[in-house]
Write a protein that holds these residues in place. Structure first.
Motif, mmCIF file in Angstrom:
data_model
loop_
_atom_site.group_PDB
_atom_site.id
_atom_site.type_symbol
_atom_site.label_atom_id
_atom_site.label_comp_id
_atom_site.label_asym_id
_atom_site.label_seq_id
_atom_site.Cartn_x
_atom_site.Cartn_y
_atom_site.Cartn_z
ATOM 1 N N LEU A 40 0.838 -1.203 0.000
ATOM 2 C CA LEU A 40 0.000 0.000 0.000
ATOM 3 C C LEU A 40 0.868 1.246 0.000
ATOM 4 N N ASN A 41 0.399 2.280 -0.654
ATOM 5 C CA ASN A 41 1.108 3.563 -0.724
ATOM 6 C C ASN A 41 0.128 4.697 -0.472
ATOM 7 N N PHE A 42 0.649 5.804 0.050
ATOM 8 C CA PHE A 42 -0.201 6.967 0.324
ATOM 9 C C PHE A 42 -1.016 7.394 -0.905
ATOM 10 N N PRO A 43 -0.436 7.387 -2.112
ATOM 11 C CA PRO A 43 -1.223 7.779 -3.285
ATOM 12 C C PRO A 43 -2.474 6.921 -3.506
ATOM 13 N N ASP A 44 -2.511 5.673 -2.977
ATOM 14 C CA ASP A 44 -3.739 4.869 -3.114
ATOM 15 C C ASP A 44 -4.898 5.547 -2.382
ATOM 16 N N GLN A 128 12.918 3.118 -5.078
ATOM 17 C CA GLN A 128 13.264 3.794 -6.336
ATOM 18 C C GLN A 128 13.275 5.309 -6.119
ATOM 19 N N THR A 129 12.223 5.801 -5.466
ATOM 20 C CA THR A 129 12.127 7.249 -5.231
ATOM 21 C C THR A 129 13.312 7.720 -4.393
ATOM 22 N N GLY A 130 13.600 6.975 -3.331
ATOM 23 C CA GLY A 130 14.708 7.347 -2.451
ATOM 24 C C GLY A 130 16.041 7.310 -3.160
ATOM 25 N N HIS A 149 12.623 13.352 6.903
ATOM 26 C CA HIS A 149 11.381 13.630 7.633
ATOM 27 C C HIS A 149 10.404 12.454 7.477
ATOM 28 N N ALA A 150 9.529 12.309 8.487
ATOM 29 C CA ALA A 150 8.578 11.176 8.514
ATOM 30 C C ALA A 150 9.327 9.874 8.285
ATOM 31 N N GLY A 151 10.429 9.714 9.030
ATOM 32 C CA GLY A 151 11.361 8.605 8.787
ATOM 33 C C GLY A 151 10.787 7.228 9.054
ATOM 34 N N GLY A 153 7.741 6.338 8.067
ATOM 35 C CA GLY A 153 6.729 6.062 7.036
ATOM 36 C C GLY A 153 7.306 5.222 5.893
ATOM 37 N N GLY A 154 6.512 5.038 4.868
ATOM 38 C CA GLY A 154 6.943 4.206 3.737
ATOM 39 C C GLY A 154 8.172 4.772 3.041
ATOM 40 N N VAL A 155 8.067 5.969 2.490
ATOM 41 C CA VAL A 155 9.225 6.521 1.771
ATOM 42 C C VAL A 155 10.336 6.886 2.760
ATOM 43 N N GLY A 156 9.957 7.324 3.954
ATOM 44 C CA GLY A 156 10.967 7.724 4.945
ATOM 45 C C GLY A 156 11.834 6.558 5.381
ATOM 46 N N ASP A 193 11.441 13.588 17.792
ATOM 47 C CA ASP A 193 9.973 13.588 17.759
ATOM 48 C C ASP A 193 9.514 15.009 17.431
ATOM 49 N N TYR A 194 9.198 15.255 16.157
ATOM 50 C CA TYR A 194 8.921 16.637 15.737
ATOM 51 C C TYR A 194 7.533 17.112 16.137
ATOM 52 N N ARG A 195 6.769 16.229 16.792
ATOM 53 C CA ARG A 195 5.502 16.720 17.347
ATOM 54 C C ARG A 195 5.719 17.239 18.760
ATOM 55 N N ILE A 240 9.556 15.753 -1.833
ATOM 56 C CA ILE A 240 9.104 14.392 -2.156
ATOM 57 C C ILE A 240 7.583 14.275 -2.115
ATOM 58 N N GLY A 241 6.938 14.923 -1.165
ATOM 59 C CA GLY A 241 5.487 14.780 -1.071
ATOM 60 C C GLY A 241 4.885 15.786 -0.112
ATOM 61 N N PHE A 242 3.566 15.673 0.062
ATOM 62 C CA PHE A 242 2.822 16.707 0.795
ATOM 63 C C PHE A 242 1.828 16.075 1.762
ATOM 64 N N THR A 243 2.281 15.087 2.534
ATOM 65 C CA THR A 243 1.344 14.435 3.455
ATOM 66 C C THR A 243 0.789 15.417 4.481
ATOM 67 N N GLY A 244 1.517 16.487 4.749
ATOM 68 C CA GLY A 244 1.043 17.498 5.696
ATOM 69 C C GLY A 244 -0.151 18.275 5.161
ATOM 70 N N GLY A 245 -0.402 18.199 3.859
ATOM 71 C CA GLY A 245 -1.610 18.782 3.290
ATOM 72 C C GLY A 245 -1.454 20.180 2.727
ATOM 73 N N VAL A 265 11.256 16.154 -7.027
ATOM 74 C CA VAL A 265 11.428 14.740 -7.386
ATOM 75 C C VAL A 265 10.063 14.166 -7.749
ATOM 76 N N HIS A 266 9.906 13.797 -9.016
ATOM 77 C CA HIS A 266 8.687 13.098 -9.440
ATOM 78 C C HIS A 266 9.148 11.795 -10.077
ATOM 79 N N TRP A 267 9.240 10.752 -9.234
ATOM 80 C CA TRP A 267 9.821 9.495 -9.709
ATOM 81 C C TRP A 267 9.042 8.933 -10.902
ATOM 82 N N LEU A 314 -3.423 4.007 7.140
ATOM 83 C CA LEU A 314 -2.291 4.683 6.496
ATOM 84 C C LEU A 314 -2.606 6.167 6.308
ATOM 85 N N ALA A 315 -3.867 6.447 5.976
ATOM 86 C CA ALA A 315 -4.268 7.841 5.735
ATOM 87 C C ALA A 315 -4.224 8.662 7.018
ATOM 88 N N SER A 316 -4.414 8.000 8.163
ATOM 89 C CA SER A 316 -4.503 8.755 9.411
ATOM 90 C C SER A 316 -3.248 8.601 10.273
HETATM 91 N N1 NAP Z 1 7.902 12.320 -5.313
HETATM 92 C C1 NAP Z 1 7.663 11.064 -5.642
HETATM 93 O O1 NAP Z 1 8.001 10.612 -6.720
HETATM 94 C C2 NAP Z 1 6.952 10.192 -4.630
HETATM 95 C C3 NAP Z 1 7.022 8.799 -4.689
HETATM 96 C C4 NAP Z 1 6.366 8.050 -3.702
HETATM 97 C C5 NAP Z 1 5.642 8.695 -2.691
HETATM 98 N N2 NAP Z 1 5.584 10.058 -2.702
HETATM 99 C C6 NAP Z 1 4.848 10.803 -1.658
HETATM 100 O O2 NAP Z 1 5.499 10.601 -0.419
HETATM 101 C C7 NAP Z 1 4.548 10.832 0.614
HETATM 102 C C8 NAP Z 1 4.640 9.728 1.651
HETATM 103 O O3 NAP Z 1 4.132 8.520 1.122
HETATM 104 P P1 NAP Z 1 4.199 7.176 1.980
HETATM 105 O O4 NAP Z 1 3.639 6.102 1.126
HETATM 106 O O5 NAP Z 1 5.546 7.027 2.575
HETATM 107 O O6 NAP Z 1 3.171 7.479 3.146
HETATM 108 P P2 NAP Z 1 3.201 6.993 4.674
HETATM 109 O O7 NAP Z 1 3.836 5.672 4.813
HETATM 110 O O8 NAP Z 1 1.808 7.160 5.162
HETATM 111 O O9 NAP Z 1 4.117 8.049 5.404
HETATM 112 C C9 NAP Z 1 3.765 9.379 5.439
HETATM 113 C C10 NAP Z 1 4.065 9.962 6.802
HETATM 114 O O10 NAP Z 1 3.853 11.383 6.702
HETATM 115 C C11 NAP Z 1 3.703 11.869 8.003
HETATM 116 N N3 NAP Z 1 2.664 12.899 8.063
HETATM 117 C C12 NAP Z 1 2.862 14.167 8.438
HETATM 118 N N4 NAP Z 1 1.739 14.861 8.402
HETATM 119 C C13 NAP Z 1 0.768 14.007 8.019
HETATM 120 C C14 NAP Z 1 -0.641 14.128 7.817
HETATM 121 N N5 NAP Z 1 -1.271 15.311 8.011
HETATM 122 N N6 NAP Z 1 -1.329 13.034 7.414
HETATM 123 C C15 NAP Z 1 -0.730 11.861 7.204
HETATM 124 N N7 NAP Z 1 0.620 11.683 7.383
HETATM 125 C C16 NAP Z 1 1.340 12.760 7.800
HETATM 126 C C17 NAP Z 1 3.368 10.683 8.909
HETATM 127 O O11 NAP Z 1 4.524 10.418 9.701
HETATM 128 P P3 NAP Z 1 4.664 11.073 11.168
HETATM 129 O O12 NAP Z 1 3.454 10.618 11.947
HETATM 130 O O13 NAP Z 1 5.945 10.512 11.645
HETATM 131 O O14 NAP Z 1 4.664 12.551 10.954
HETATM 132 C C18 NAP Z 1 3.175 9.523 7.935
HETATM 133 O O15 NAP Z 1 3.551 8.310 8.518
HETATM 134 C C19 NAP Z 1 3.182 10.947 -0.076
HETATM 135 O O16 NAP Z 1 2.855 12.327 -0.203
HETATM 136 C C20 NAP Z 1 3.426 10.347 -1.426
HETATM 137 O O17 NAP Z 1 2.530 10.858 -2.402
HETATM 138 C C21 NAP Z 1 6.213 10.804 -3.638
#
Ligand code: NAP
Length: 329
Positions: A40-44, A128-130, A149-151, A153-156, A193-195, A240-245, A265-267, A314-316
């Motif tokens: 599973l990935n955040f983009p799903d 690949q992205t990393g 950042h968000a080390g 998580g999946g990409v972290g 712990d950045y929170r 890399i991404g905008f999970t923070g919104g 970076v747009h892999w 994953l979304a939350s």
């Molecule tokens: N540029 C590219 O080519 C590329 C490729 C793949 C993925 N991405 C992007 O990378 C990002 C991360 O993807 P992922 O699959 O690694 O996701 P993930 O496993 O869910 O990790 C994302 C992490 O972001 C942090 N986060 C901070 N603020 C958040 C919020 N408001 N809501 C949810 N998470 C928040 C959370 O970690 P903490 O709780 O520790 O803050 C969360 O665990 C996504 O935006 C995805 O689209 C980009």
């Protein structure tokens, strides 16, 4: 065969339905894959909500990376044959959260017999992205300091391992004590712990005031804004991404004054522009995995039936590393 399908947009558990669907037939240049594992990935999540930059027609199946066995090859496919063990990026809209999926032969890659299905399903997008971001885009050098950042998580988590493998000193941020510990377990020298605390002060303290040479940012928004305060002279901030919104703005006067770069970076685009780079990176990732330098953090191994609930977590922010769904009994 069964496939998760989205008929209307919304939160994953509201809109995903596990349905019977016909076995898909590969077109020219495609293969049909019996899915053994899908990660599973955040983009799903963004796809289900209709918030991803590209929107498939309804109904669609999410799932952007799988591992499995080639079951059938379409016209013109010569480099793959039924029975091959592969990982793949499924065809957009006919994704991997299914028992069978289609993929272009061009985005299907062989894997060694020694690699298990969950590892293979989690070795592609995030690594690949990393790899591409750290090496090709940022030119990370051995001995430099990398802040991820968000080390946890999946990409972290992938970026921490790749940074350590590249000989960098790795610092990481994450939300909460358990995730901070995960970053340390992955090889981060310092985890913040950045929170609970200001990561800028922590990074400065850990680098004698210099800041981090490369910053890997999948969060954006405030995290990007604060990163500008702790990037080193001639540093590179990887967007890399905008999970923070929120999409942050980079003030060009600040970029000039501090002599740093903001690097996009747009892999996925490399699949179109430089597919040979992705194939070469795949071979390098297989080698790093074989040598024990990287190993995907598969924190949960679930059945395909549990995919919708897992996407909701994953979304939350409720997951670490990668969640992989398997199709077996
Ligand atoms: N540029 C590219 O080519 C590329 C490729 C793949 C993925 N991405 C992007 O990378 C990002 C991360 O993807 P992922 O699959 O690694 O996701 P993930 O496993 O869910 O990790 C994302 C992490 O972001 C942090 N986060 C901070 N603020 C958040 C919020 N408001 N809501 C949810 N998470 C928040 C959370 O970690 P903490 O709780 O520790 O803050 C969360 O665990 C996504 O935006 C995805 O689209 C980009």
């Amino acid at each position: 065969m069964r496939a998760w399908r989205v008929h209307q947009l919304g939160e994953p558990t509201d809109v995903l339905r596990l349905e019977d669907a016909p076995s898909p037939a590969p077109g020219p240049g495609e293969v049909r894959i019996e899915v053994a594992a899908a990660s599973l990935n955040f983009p799903d999540v963004l796809l289900c909500r209709g918030e991803y930059q590209v929107k498939p027609a309804l109904p669609f199946t999410p799932g952007s990376e799988v591992a499995g066995i080639v079951a059938q090859v379409g016209e013109g496919v010569e480099e793959l044959a039924p029975g091959d063990r592969v990982l793949a990026i499924p065809k957009f809209g006919d994704g991997g959260l299914a028992e069978e999926t289609l993929a272009a032969a061009a985005t299907t890659y062989p894997i060694p017999d020694s690699m298990d299905w969950p590892a293979a399903a989690a070795l592609h997008i995030t690594y690949q992205t990393g790899h591409l971001a750290l090496h090709h885009r940022a030119g990370l050098r051995s001995g430099e300091t990398l802040l991820v950042h968000a080390g946890a998580g999946g990409v972290g988590s992938a970026a921490i391992q790749l940074g350590v493998a590249a000989g960098a000193r790795v610092l990481a941020t994450a939300g909460g004590p358990d995730k901070v510990q995960t970053c340390r377990d992955l090889g981060a020298d310092v985890a913040i712990d950045y929170r609970a605390e200001d990561f800028v002060a922590g990074v400065k303290e850990a680098t004698d005031g210099r800041g981090a040479d490369v910053i890997y940012d999948p969060v954006g928004g405030d995290v990007f804004d604060r990163s500008r305060k702790c990037v080193a002279f001639e540093g590179r901030i990887l967007v890399i991404g905008f999970t923070g919104g929120r999409f942050a703005d980079a003030p060009t006067n600040h970029v000039l004054i501090k002599n740093y770069s903001v690097v996009g970076v747009h892999w996925g685009l490399y699949n179109l522009m430089q597919p040979q780079r992705i194939r070469a990176t795949h071979e390098e990732l297989v080698r790093l995995h074989r040598d024990g330098k990287i190993a995907p953090l598969v924190s949960e191994l679930l059945s395909l039936d549990d995919a919708a609930k897992a996407l909701e977590r994953l979304a939350s922010r409720g997951t670490v590393g990668k969640i992989v769904c398997t199709t077996g009994p």
